[in-house]
Design an enzyme around this catalytic site. Structure first.
Site, PDB file in Angstrom:
ATOM      1  N   SER A  73       4.228   2.315   8.211  1.00  0.00           N
ATOM      2  CA  SER A  73       3.835   1.355   7.191  1.00  0.00           C
ATOM      3  C   SER A  73       5.033   0.794   6.444  1.00  0.00           C
ATOM      4  CB  SER A  73       2.916   2.016   6.163  1.00  0.00           C
ATOM      5  OG  SER A  73       1.617   2.154   6.646  1.00  0.00           O
TER       6      SER A  73
ATOM      7  N   ASP B 255      -0.438  -7.580   1.600  1.00  0.00           N
ATOM      8  CA  ASP B 255       0.194  -6.259   1.612  1.00  0.00           C
ATOM      9  C   ASP B 255       1.718  -6.347   1.688  1.00  0.00           C
ATOM     10  OD1 ASP B 255       0.440  -3.526   1.672  1.00  0.00           O
ATOM     11  OD2 ASP B 255      -0.307  -3.278   3.721  1.00  0.00           O
TER      12      ASP B 255
ATOM     13  N   HIS C   8       0.818  -1.227   0.000  1.00  0.00           N
ATOM     14  CA  HIS C   8       0.000   0.000   0.000  1.00  0.00           C
ATOM     15  C   HIS C   8       0.844   1.266   0.000  1.00  0.00           C
ATOM     16  CE1 HIS C   8       0.291   0.043   4.557  1.00  0.00           C
ATOM     17  NE2 HIS C   8       0.316   1.343   4.328  1.00  0.00           N
TER      18      HIS C   8
END
Length: 264
Positions: free
Chosen positions: A219, A123, A72
């Site tokens: 992230s 992901d 992402h």
């Protein structure tokens, strides 16, 4: 980390101004790239400015020219691929306000072809660097490794939000959080706007009463179990909230594909 998976990347964890509620290390402590030489920052000054070296996501050096991160991180807040022309990886920069360490351009990006930005499933991505970085790579858990027992301590490192309110750290931080059961995660994320937990591709970690977590701009960074990369910072509802553990990519599910993409 994406703030709420069902928001389709509307809360992608960026080092600038997230468009949704964020998820950096909350409740952690200072860390150093000398201890974590494979912990790298993803940078795009064109998109995020020069403050904090343009950092917007984290990653893990798993080979001299290969970085493991979250898929992402390669998308914008609207779920569209964002192939930043100035994308670089920074190694050895504990304090992002300095010029410490090295910056190397990304020459190629391999996003998991099965990644679903609508639910943030699968992901992971592997970045190829234009030139090798220095010594210090992190091992990845084996395919199908049974390392996710509830209560197992795990370590997360990153330069993300330290409060959940956009207070991004300029220095590397770390936090230790226990892995939690799949049942607990399903209860926390049953679907809808809260996001949907999938035990086959995800794993959760966090304190029951909150207070410790990964957050925005963490992230893509690693979740370490026994010194190996067992997870990738992915998504969650807010940061360090009670009964809302952080959700990580279950690397053992994708380890074979990750190694193939990295040429390992």
């Amino acid at each position: 980390m994406v703030a709420v998976a069902a928001a389709v990347l509307a809360g992608v964890l960026t080092g600038a101004t997230p468009s949704g509620p964020p998820r950096v290390i909350v409740g952690g402590s200072p860390a150093d790239t000398a201890t974590y030489p494979w912990a790298v920052a993803l940078s795009s000054r064109a998109e995020y400015g020069s403050a904090r070296s343009g950092q917007f996501c984290g990653g893990t050096l798993i080979a001299p020219t290969k970085v493991l991160t979250a898929a992402h991180c390669m998308f914008d807040a609207n779920g569209r691929r964002d192939d930043r022309p100035d994308l670089t990886v920074i190694q050895g920069r504990t304090d992002l306000r300095t010029t410490q360490g090295r910056e190397v351009a990304v020459s190629a990006t391999h996003v998991n072809p099965g990644f679903d930005p609508g639910v943030i499933e699968g992901d992971w991505a592997v970045l190829t660097l234009a030139e090798p970085l220095g010594t210090g790579t992190a091992p990845v858990v084996a395919q199908g490794a049974d390392v996710y027992a509830a209560g197992t301590p795990s370590t997360v490192v990153g330069w993300g939000d330290t409060t959940g309110n956009g207070d991004y750290s300029s220095t590397l931080r770390q936090v230790i959080v226990p892995l939690v059961t799949d049942a607990t995660c399903r209860t926390a994320y049953p679907g809808g706007l809260q996001g949907t937990y999938d035990a086959a591709s995800m794993v959760c970690a966090g304190e029951r009463l909150g207070g410790k977590d990964a957050c925005s701009a963490d992230s893509g960074g690693p979740l370490l179990v026994g010194g190996r990369v067992a997870g990738i910072v992915s998504w969650g509802d807010g940061c360090a909230l009670a009964r809302k553990p952080g959700v990580y990519t279950r690397v053992a599910t994708f380890a074979r594909d990750i190694r193939e993409a990295a040429g390992l």
